[in-house]
Each structure stands twice: as structure tokens, then as C-alpha cells.
Scaffold this motif. Structure first.
Motif, PDB file in Angstrom:
ATOM      1  N   GLY A  48     138.956   5.898  26.977  1.00 55.15           N
ATOM      2  CA  GLY A  48     140.271   5.377  26.654  1.00 55.15           C
ATOM      3  C   GLY A  48     141.181   5.518  27.855  1.00 55.15           C
ATOM      4  N   SER A  49     142.307   4.853  27.826  1.00 56.46           N
ATOM      5  CA  SER A  49     143.231   4.938  28.946  1.00 56.46           C
ATOM      6  C   SER A  49     143.925   6.299  28.956  1.00 56.46           C
ATOM      7  N   GLY A  50     144.253   6.774  30.137  1.00 55.47           N
ATOM      8  CA  GLY A  50     144.947   8.052  30.262  1.00 55.47           C
ATOM      9  C   GLY A  50     144.121   9.180  29.683  1.00 55.47           C
ATOM     10  N   ALA A  51     144.750   9.990  28.830  1.00 52.90           N
ATOM     11  CA  ALA A  51     144.062  11.138  28.234  1.00 52.90           C
ATOM     12  C   ALA A  51     143.259  10.764  26.992  1.00 52.90           C
ATOM     13  N   CYS A  52     143.345   9.520  26.552  1.00 52.58           N
ATOM     14  CA  CYS A  52     142.640   9.096  25.346  1.00 52.58           C
ATOM     15  C   CYS A  52     141.129   9.077  25.551  1.00 52.58           C
ATOM     16  N   GLY A  53     140.398   9.160  24.470  1.00 46.20           N
ATOM     17  CA  GLY A  53     138.948   9.067  24.530  1.00 46.20           C
ATOM     18  C   GLY A  53     138.287  10.098  23.637  1.00 46.20           C
ATOM     19  N   VAL A  54     137.005   9.882  23.365  1.00 46.85           N
ATOM     20  CA  VAL A  54     136.239  10.776  22.499  1.00 46.85           C
ATOM     21  C   VAL A  54     134.898  11.067  23.146  1.00 46.85           C
ATOM     22  N   GLU A  55     134.521  12.340  23.184  1.00 51.68           N
ATOM     23  CA  GLU A  55     133.192  12.716  23.654  1.00 51.68           C
ATOM     24  C   GLU A  55     132.274  12.899  22.452  1.00 51.68           C
ATOM     25  N   ASN A  56     131.027  12.480  22.593  1.00 51.87           N
ATOM     26  CA  ASN A  56     130.043  12.620  21.513  1.00 51.87           C
ATOM     27  C   ASN A  56     130.554  12.039  20.196  1.00 51.87           C
ATOM     28  N   ALA A  57     131.133  10.873  20.272  1.00 45.48           N
ATOM     29  CA  ALA A  57     131.683  10.234  19.068  1.00 45.48           C
ATOM     30  C   ALA A  57     130.589   9.678  18.173  1.00 45.48           C
ATOM     31  N   VAL A  58     130.913   9.565  16.883  1.00 46.45           N
ATOM     32  CA  VAL A  58     130.036   8.892  15.934  1.00 46.45           C
ATOM     33  C   VAL A  58     130.842   7.814  15.228  1.00 46.45           C
ATOM     34  N   ARG A  59     130.126   6.809  14.742  1.00 44.04           N
ATOM     35  CA  ARG A  59     130.755   5.785  13.913  1.00 44.04           C
ATOM     36  C   ARG A  59     130.261   6.020  12.492  1.00 44.04           C
ATOM     37  N   LEU A  60     131.094   6.659  11.703  1.00 47.20           N
ATOM     38  CA  LEU A  60     130.707   7.118  10.372  1.00 47.20           C
ATOM     39  C   LEU A  60     130.859   6.003   9.337  1.00 47.20           C
ATOM     40  N   THR A  61     129.837   5.826   8.494  1.00 47.44           N
ATOM     41  CA  THR A  61     129.882   4.775   7.476  1.00 47.44           C
ATOM     42  C   THR A  61     129.889   5.311   6.044  1.00 47.44           C
ATOM     43  N   SER A  62     129.362   6.514   5.837  1.00 47.97           N
ATOM     44  CA  SER A  62     129.417   7.105   4.500  1.00 47.97           C
ATOM     45  C   SER A  62     129.326   8.619   4.583  1.00 47.97           C
ATOM     46  N   VAL A  63     129.876   9.271   3.567  1.00 50.36           N
ATOM     47  CA  VAL A  63     129.927  10.730   3.497  1.00 50.36           C
ATOM     48  C   VAL A  63     129.483  11.176   2.119  1.00 50.36           C
ATOM     49  N   SER A  64     128.388  11.919   2.067  1.00 50.28           N
ATOM     50  CA  SER A  64     127.892  12.435   0.787  1.00 50.28           C
ATOM     51  C   SER A  64     127.781  11.338  -0.267  1.00 50.28           C
ATOM     52  N   GLY A  65     127.307  10.182   0.153  1.00 53.53           N
ATOM     53  CA  GLY A  65     127.116   9.061  -0.770  1.00 53.53           C
ATOM     54  C   GLY A  65     128.352   8.241  -1.050  1.00 53.53           C
ATOM     55  N   VAL A  66     129.481   8.601  -0.445  1.00 56.26           N
ATOM     56  CA  VAL A  66     130.728   7.856  -0.625  1.00 56.26           C
ATOM     57  C   VAL A  66     130.923   6.946   0.592  1.00 56.26           C
ATOM     58  N   THR A  67     131.042   5.654   0.353  1.00 51.13           N
ATOM     59  CA  THR A  67     131.135   4.669   1.424  1.00 51.13           C
ATOM     60  C   THR A  67     132.539   4.607   2.015  1.00 51.13           C
ATOM     61  N   LEU A  68     132.617   4.466   3.338  1.00 52.09           N
ATOM     62  CA  LEU A  68     133.900   4.237   3.989  1.00 52.09           C
ATOM     63  C   LEU A  68     134.121   2.737   4.077  1.00 52.09           C
ATOM     64  N   SER A  69     135.309   2.268   3.712  1.00 52.95           N
ATOM     65  CA  SER A  69     135.593   0.828   3.707  1.00 52.95           C
ATOM     66  C   SER A  69     135.470   0.237   5.094  1.00 52.95           C
ATOM     67  N   THR A  70     135.795   1.033   6.107  1.00 51.12           N
ATOM     68  CA  THR A  70     135.683   0.641   7.505  1.00 51.12           C
ATOM     69  C   THR A  70     134.982   1.761   8.248  1.00 51.12           C
ATOM     70  N   PRO A  71     133.960   1.474   9.038  1.00 51.02           N
ATOM     71  CA  PRO A  71     133.322   2.540   9.812  1.00 51.02           C
ATOM     72  C   PRO A  71     134.354   3.263  10.677  1.00 51.02           C
ATOM     73  N   ALA A  72     134.315   4.582  10.669  1.00 51.99           N
ATOM     74  CA  ALA A  72     135.316   5.378  11.375  1.00 51.99           C
ATOM     75  C   ALA A  72     134.733   6.024  12.628  1.00 51.99           C
TER      76      ALA A  72
END
Length: 201
Positions: A48-72
């Protein structure tokens, strides 16, 4: 010689385990963060620009069988906190209402921006993959508990308040409709660490 070779192999395995990024740990196809209840994909470093950004990021789609409306796009720490909230603060509160919880409506995750998008403000925890915003709890029968329309009502109001309170602990910051005008329609959760404990409003 055999003993020496075995020692070298064990040392190499241990070294590789220490050096492996947190998000690379896999327990099965589609699992992330080494947790069988977290599904999505590992995406590694997000620049990301400046200080923004994520290390070892994941794109999460569901948690314990509960679906996320948008991958996070978030960190594993944030994904684990979300799992704790779903398992201890959402499922027990929703119970069998509407057939039980089936989804979470995600309205924000990783984004390089300031707090509440205000000019001159500090960078939001969203800028580091440490935050996720939830606007609604989807039920199996197709209905939804929404923060905007149900908070404070005699319908789902009490359940939403219980869920908001249950996030205090798993997350470092928990904001809802009573925090300010910027959060009247969603819950903001992030994993910022405060010496005094979780900040919940």
C-alpha cells in the motif's frame, strides 16, 4: 552417521517451521492461518502507499461455516478474532432464530485510508488489515439482522447489542451505533492492542 543425519533432518525441519510465514500454515484445501474453521486463500504481502499494507494477508471467505458476503483481506490475527466472535458471540446469541446464522455482511476490510475517512486523521486499522466492518447478520431463512434498522428496536435489538458486547475481548476496538455518527450502520472491529484492554463504544 545415521544418528547425525537424523539430527540434521530434524534441525532442518524445525528451521523451516520457524521461518514459514504465519499465513502459510495449511491444514487442508482452502484452509488459512492453520485453522480448519477459517477458509479463503493466502495472498501474502499486500503493498500500500505510505505506511499502508499487510504482511502475510489472507482473503477470508468463511468462518466456522458462516459465509462472508464479501471476501475480506485481513491478517490472521483479525481472522482468528472474528472466528472467536462468531463462535462465542454470534452463534449462541442468534441460536435458532431464523434457522440460525448463515452469513455476515462485510462492508469494509483492508483499505488504505484515514479513520472515518477524515482528512488529517490518523491511518485507520483498516490500512494494516487489522479491521473488519460488519453491517448485518444473515439468517438461514433469508432474513437479516441489520445494525442500521434493528439496533435499539424490540425485534433484533437486544441480540445485536449482545453480539456487540461479545466482540469486546476478542477485538481491541469495538464500535457500534452509539459510538458516533460514522458507525450508525455497522460494527467496526479491529485488533489494535491497548494497555488498558479493549476499547468498546
Amino acid at each position: 552417521m545415521r544418528a547425525l543425519a537424523a539430527s540434521l533432518v530434524l534441525a532442518l525441519v524445525a528451521s523451516c517451521s520457524r521461518d514459514a510465514p504465519e499465513a502459510e500454515a495449511q491444514v487442508g484445501p482452502g484452509n488459512v492461518c492453520g485453522d480448519p474453521q477459517l477458509f479463503g486463500e493466502r495472498i501474502g504481502t499486500v503493498d500500500g502507499s505510505g505506511a499502508c499494507g499487510v504482511e502475510n494477508a489472507v482473503r477470508l471467505t468463511s468462518v466456522s461455516g458462516v459465509t462472508l458476503s464479501t471476501p475480506a483481506t485481513i491478517t490472521c490475527g483479525t481472522a482468528r478474532a472474528l472466528k472467536t466472535w462468531v463462535e462465542t458471540g454470534v452463534r449462541p446469541v442468534v441460536g435458532e432464530t431464523g434457522g440460525g446464522v448463515s452469513s455476515l455482511r462485510v462492508v469494509a476490510h483492508y483499505s488504505c485510508r484515514t479513520r472515518n475517512n477524515q482528512s488529517g486523521a490518523r491511518l485507520s486499522e483498516h490500512s494494516f488489515g487489522n479491521a473488519i466492518d460488519i453491517a448485518g447478520i444473515g439468517l438461514a431463512d433469508g432474513t437479516e439482522m441489520t445494525v442500521l434498522t434493528d439496533w435499539g428496536t424490540s425485534g433484533y435489538g437486544a441480540q445485536l447489542r449482545q453480539m456487540w458486547r461479545a466482540a469486546c475481548g476478542p477485538f481491541g476496538t469495538v464500535l457500534g451505533p452509539e459510538a458516533d455518527r460514522h458507525h450508525r450502520d455497522h460494527f467496526h472491529f479491529d485488533t489494535a492492542d491497548y494497555r488498558s484492554g479493549s476499547y468498546c463504544r
